[in-house]
Scaffold this active site. Structure first.
Site, PDB file in Angstrom:
ATOM      1  N   HIS A 206       0.850  -1.204   0.022  1.00 17.48           N
ATOM      2  CA  HIS A 206      -0.008   0.032   0.016  1.00 17.48           C
ATOM      3  C   HIS A 206       0.669   1.137  -0.036  1.00 17.48           C
ATOM      4  O   HIS A 206       0.294   2.234  -0.087  1.00 17.48           O
ATOM      5  CB  HIS A 206      -0.967  -0.001   1.194  1.00 17.48           C
ATOM      6  CG  HIS A 206      -2.090   1.213   1.201  1.00 17.48           C
ATOM      7  ND1 HIS A 206      -2.216   1.933   2.343  1.00 17.48           N
ATOM      8  CD2 HIS A 206      -2.962   1.039   0.342  1.00 17.48           C
ATOM      9  CE1 HIS A 206      -3.292   2.821   1.940  1.00 17.48           C
ATOM     10  NE2 HIS A 206      -3.879   2.078   0.971  1.00 17.48           N
ATOM     11  N   LYS A 208       3.043   4.376  -1.171  1.00 21.63           N
ATOM     12  CA  LYS A 208       3.368   5.405  -2.124  1.00 21.63           C
ATOM     13  C   LYS A 208       4.670   6.071  -2.197  1.00 21.63           C
ATOM     14  O   LYS A 208       4.750   6.933  -1.230  1.00 21.63           O
ATOM     15  CB  LYS A 208       2.309   6.251  -2.288  1.00 21.63           C
ATOM     16  CG  LYS A 208       0.810   5.697  -2.622  1.00 21.63           C
ATOM     17  CD  LYS A 208       0.139   5.263  -1.420  1.00 21.63           C
ATOM     18  CE  LYS A 208      -1.239   4.788  -1.625  1.00 21.63           C
ATOM     19  NZ  LYS A 208      -1.927   4.264  -0.533  1.00 21.63           N
ATOM     20  N   ASP A 213      17.146   9.620  -7.517  1.00 23.23           N
ATOM     21  CA  ASP A 213      18.702   9.618  -7.594  1.00 23.23           C
ATOM     22  C   ASP A 213      19.349   9.607  -6.241  1.00 23.23           C
ATOM     23  O   ASP A 213      20.320   9.620  -5.627  1.00 23.23           O
ATOM     24  CB  ASP A 213      19.261  11.125  -7.986  1.00 23.23           C
ATOM     25  CG  ASP A 213      19.230  11.424  -9.534  1.00 23.23           C
ATOM     26  OD1 ASP A 213      19.014  10.387 -10.409  1.00 23.23           O
ATOM     27  OD2 ASP A 213      19.289  12.318  -9.843  1.00 23.23           O
ATOM     28  N   HIS A 391      -8.768  11.579   1.403  1.00 24.25           N
ATOM     29  CA  HIS A 391      -7.858  10.131   1.359  1.00 24.25           C
ATOM     30  C   HIS A 391      -6.632  10.299   1.994  1.00 24.25           C
ATOM     31  O   HIS A 391      -5.793   9.582   2.103  1.00 24.25           O
ATOM     32  CB  HIS A 391      -7.706   9.925  -0.074  1.00 24.25           C
ATOM     33  CG  HIS A 391      -6.938   8.559  -0.409  1.00 24.25           C
ATOM     34  ND1 HIS A 391      -5.675   8.435  -0.580  1.00 24.25           N
ATOM     35  CD2 HIS A 391      -7.514   7.354  -0.445  1.00 24.25           C
ATOM     36  CE1 HIS A 391      -5.429   7.027  -1.039  1.00 24.25           C
ATOM     37  NE2 HIS A 391      -6.606   6.362  -0.764  1.00 24.25           N
ATOM     38  N   ASP A 398       0.273  17.115  19.901  1.00 22.44           N
ATOM     39  CA  ASP A 398       1.158  18.255  20.927  1.00 22.44           C
ATOM     40  C   ASP A 398       1.788  19.327  19.867  1.00 22.44           C
ATOM     41  O   ASP A 398       2.598  20.228  20.440  1.00 22.44           O
ATOM     42  CB  ASP A 398       2.289  17.879  21.861  1.00 22.44           C
ATOM     43  CG  ASP A 398       1.326  16.933  22.922  1.00 22.44           C
ATOM     44  OD1 ASP A 398      -0.077  17.026  23.098  1.00 22.44           O
ATOM     45  OD2 ASP A 398       2.076  16.290  23.720  1.00 22.44           O
TER      46      ASP A 398
END
Length: 473
Positions: A206, A208, A213, A391, A398
């Site tokens: 899941h 992303k 480089d 999404h 804090d």
């Protein structure tokens, strides 16, 4: 597995409850069970040890580490995050807190994609991309074209995509990539005949993650899809959006020493999935200081004894003294997360949660809503985002402990998914997170206990049905 439910059900009728239950039973039969750990303060192996910070040239001295943490703490409100929690986080996570980073907060798809395309165009050595969804649409093909162009110019491109997340993406899309020389790896194929590691259909990637480089990393909640083509705050964008409701998401761009930790996560996943041998590139180049942010990379995997992100989040909430601000797309909490949120309110902590008011998965949506009454009774403030499909997966505690990543507050993320998050310390970045949270609050509706009691019988029924499948979502 809500995403797989939704995709399987396209062929059996999206709105039929019987179809959902049948799909859920199918997944339950092929999936293994798991459990979540009990997070207690003494999980830290050496709680008396001072928290260690690392930089571009290795570990800092104890004096340097202490000075930096004192500086960060002095700029925020009184909190236990910098002593009790960080000791536990360091013990259970293992990856170092890295100084000298530049962290750029990215809101919504258009801004994120603009930064990602710029980084890809400037790539000199390699591009590593890991994504749950990559679609054969306008945005997906723009990424394909950009990656192919760099590959043809001698920049090695390596792509990991999830088999379930990209189940609707045609094979021809990936063939175009491989024909150009791009190395493509399908994570845990749905088809058992093509699995290299072993067939584990319930374990999904899941994450992303885009690394260019070995010096710039992108991570967060945004997939490679045209649903992110428009922003979610502009009224004009909402009116023009061809696909209906725009998507609201959050991403992060990071430069500096911590990028090496994200790169290691990508390389480890490639190796575990038995991808073909990677071309010899400079995947872990020397990294210089780029800014003042203190960042930790946290990767969770079902191959580990427990979710590292889950453990550190529970600990951070348990250490909160003033505020807990959570924004999350898929909210199906386990008993320990529920207890941590309610305990925080009892300590006088202001706990606010922003959740979707619209969804792409009614099962997860209503499963999450089944916990509203319990949380509202405890004093947790719940808001639902309007005019956008929320999404994002972020937290601010804090005002000084922030996290952005791919992890939802549900059993699936905590038990079955490969996830990646960044933890950013300090009031300066926290102030940006707070401003973003307040903008989402202004675009959300407060859910009151009285209002919640007036919901319909049909809504209550859907909550009951969805709640029963919470573990598998």
């Amino acid at each position: 597995m809500a995403a797989l439910f939704n995709r399987l059900l396209q062929s059996v009728g999206r709105y039929r409850i019987a179809g959902y239950l049948a799909a859920g039973l199918l997944i339950a039969l092929v999936a293994g069970c798991g459990s979540l750990p009990t997070i207690v303060p003494d999980m830290a192996r050496q709680p008396a040890q001072p928290v260690q910070l690392d930089g571009a040239h290795g570990p800092l001295t104890s004096q340097q580490s202490k000075a930096i943490l004192n500086r960060l703490q002095s700029r925020g409100e009184e909190t236990s995050i910098f002593d009790r929690h960080l000791a536990l986080e360091e013990a259970i996570v293992g990856s170092p807190l890295m100084v000298g980073n530049k962290a750029v907060l990215l809101q919504d798809g258009p801004t994120t994609f603009q930064h990602m395309f710029t980084a890809i165009r400037n790539a000199k050595d390699h591009i590593n991309m890991e994504t749950y969804i990559i679609e054969d649409d306008e945005i997906g093909n723009r990424f394909a074209d950009a990656l192919i162009e760099k590959q043809m110019k001698g920049v090695q491109v390596n792509l990991i995509y999830d088999s379930v997340g990209a189940i609707n993406t045609p094979r021809t899309f990936f063939k175009r990539l491989t024909d150009s020389g791009i190395k493509v790896l399908e994570f845990n194929p749905v088809n058992p005949l093509t699995a290299k590691k072993g067939w584990e259909v319930n374990q999904r990637d899941h994450r992303k993650l885009l690394i260019v480089d070995g010096k710039t990393a992108f991570l967060g909640g945004i997939n490679i899809s045209s649903v992110y083509s428009k922003g979610s705050f502009s009224r004009k964008s909402r009116q023009r959006h061809e696909g209906g409701t725009p998507w609201r998401d959050t991403h992060l761009q990071v430069e500096g020493p911590v990028v090496a930790e994200f790169q290691k996560l990508f390389l480890a996943t490639w190796e575990k999935q038995k991808g073909e041998k990677l071309a010899a590139e400079e995947y872990l180049p020397p990294l210089a200081n780029k800014g003042r942010e203190v960042v930790r990379a946290i990767g969770s995997s079902p191959d580990e004894p427990y979710s590292l992100i889950y453990a550190t989040l529970i600990s951070a909430i348990g250490s909160a003294e003033t505020s807990v601000n959570l924004t999350n797309a898929y909210f199906v909490p386990d008993p320990q997360l529920l207890a941590a949120l309610k305990d925080a309110v009892r300590r006088g902590v202001d706990v606010k949660i922003i959740l979707p008011g619209k969804t792409d998965s009614w099962l997860v949506f209503h499963a999450g809503r089944s916990y509203y009454a319990e949380l509202l009774d405890a004093g947790v403030k719940i808001y639902e985002r309007r005019d956008a499909l929320l999404h994002a997966k972020t937290a601010l505690i804090d005002g000084v402990w922030s996290t952005i990543g791919s992890t939802n507050l549900d059993w699936r993320s905590f038990l079955h998914n490969e996830e990646v998050n960044a933890v950013i310390l300090g009031q300066e970045f926290g102030a940006q997170m707070q401003a973003m949270f307040e903008a989402d609050l202004a675009a959300s509706n407060l859910i009151t206990r009285e209002q919640w009691e007036r919901r319909s019988i049909s809504e209550r029924l859907m909550e009951k049905i969805a709640w029963a499948w919470g573990y598998w979502l």
